[in-house]
Scaffold this active site. Sequence first.
Site, PDB file in Angstrom:
ATOM      1  N   SER A  29      17.777   4.173  -8.090  1.00  0.00           N
ATOM      2  CA  SER A  29      18.306   3.632  -6.836  1.00  0.00           C
ATOM      3  C   SER A  29      19.820   3.451  -6.902  1.00  0.00           C
ATOM      4  O   SER A  29      20.449   3.080  -5.919  1.00  0.00           O
ATOM      5  CB  SER A  29      17.645   2.288  -6.524  1.00  0.00           C
ATOM      6  OG  SER A  29      17.992   1.315  -7.497  1.00  0.00           O
TER       7      SER A  29
ATOM      8  N   ARG B 126      25.827  -0.879  -2.463  1.00  0.00           N
ATOM      9  CA  ARG B 126      25.417   0.515  -2.238  1.00  0.00           C
ATOM     10  C   ARG B 126      24.154   0.888  -3.011  1.00  0.00           C
ATOM     11  O   ARG B 126      23.634   1.998  -2.839  1.00  0.00           O
ATOM     12  CB  ARG B 126      26.576   1.458  -2.594  1.00  0.00           C
ATOM     13  CG  ARG B 126      27.689   1.375  -1.559  1.00  0.00           C
ATOM     14  CD  ARG B 126      28.793   2.418  -1.701  1.00  0.00           C
ATOM     15  NE  ARG B 126      28.531   3.509  -2.582  1.00  0.00           N
ATOM     16  CZ  ARG B 126      29.281   3.852  -3.633  1.00  0.00           C
ATOM     17  NH1 ARG B 126      30.362   3.178  -3.922  1.00  0.00           N
ATOM     18  NH2 ARG B 126      28.970   4.884  -4.378  1.00  0.00           N
ATOM     19  N   ASN B 127      23.639  -0.016  -3.842  1.00  0.00           N
ATOM     20  CA  ASN B 127      22.399   0.281  -4.542  1.00  0.00           C
ATOM     21  C   ASN B 127      21.271   0.330  -3.516  1.00  0.00           C
ATOM     22  O   ASN B 127      21.167  -0.536  -2.660  1.00  0.00           O
ATOM     23  CB  ASN B 127      22.105  -0.770  -5.619  1.00  0.00           C
ATOM     24  CG  ASN B 127      21.006  -0.321  -6.552  1.00  0.00           C
ATOM     25  OD1 ASN B 127      19.862  -0.156  -6.150  1.00  0.00           O
ATOM     26  ND2 ASN B 127      21.366  -0.107  -7.809  1.00  0.00           N
ATOM     27  N   GLN B 128      20.426   1.328  -3.615  1.00  0.00           N
ATOM     28  CA  GLN B 128      19.379   1.562  -2.620  1.00  0.00           C
ATOM     29  C   GLN B 128      18.057   0.878  -2.963  1.00  0.00           C
ATOM     30  O   GLN B 128      17.062   1.069  -2.258  1.00  0.00           O
ATOM     31  CB  GLN B 128      19.160   3.072  -2.476  1.00  0.00           C
ATOM     32  CG  GLN B 128      20.395   3.799  -2.004  1.00  0.00           C
ATOM     33  CD  GLN B 128      20.275   5.311  -2.127  1.00  0.00           C
ATOM     34  OE1 GLN B 128      19.626   5.836  -3.023  1.00  0.00           O
ATOM     35  NE2 GLN B 128      20.917   6.007  -1.213  1.00  0.00           N
TER      36      GLN B 128
END
Length: 180
Positions: A156, A55-57
């Site tokens: 992020s 889920r880190n952008q």
Amino acid sequence: MGRQRASGRTRPIRAGATLKSAFAPVVSPDTRVLVCGSLPGEASLGAGRYYAHPRNQFWTLIGGVIGCDLVRLDYDARLAALLAHRVGLWDSVARATRQGSLDAAIREVEPAPLGALAATLPALCAVAFNGGAAWRIGRRQFAADSALALVQLPSSSPAYCRVSLHEKQQAWNDLRKFLR
């Protein structure tokens, strides 16, 4: 290619906290922008890769900066694409204790020698910090009169949700001016 890749390490310190170490920098002599996180989280340490939490952008955001869909690539291809676009990666923290993955839990910080690394990168013109902790710790590694642009970016991390992905992307896109 000039990059180094090594997995971070963990070793128990006290109940609930673990000594965690950053990965090796991913840079080349023509790196123009160095993006620094704080310290790899549990998912990244477990995988031995930068920004491994699904889920880190990060990969979406930096991919938007360089105009490449990095999310679809395997890890080595992602790193190669960053280097081809003159973007490097590292962390502001060399070692610290932390329980879990949140930056707020980072303790006993040993900062990474960012200034020393920057001095070895002749094309470097900006150091960007992915989130508040990376900014607070990392910017101290540079003299006030440094010729480098120091850029604070919205994190992020999936834990940082005060700013939408669209707003984050707009802020991250400011890095483009350093890649020309």
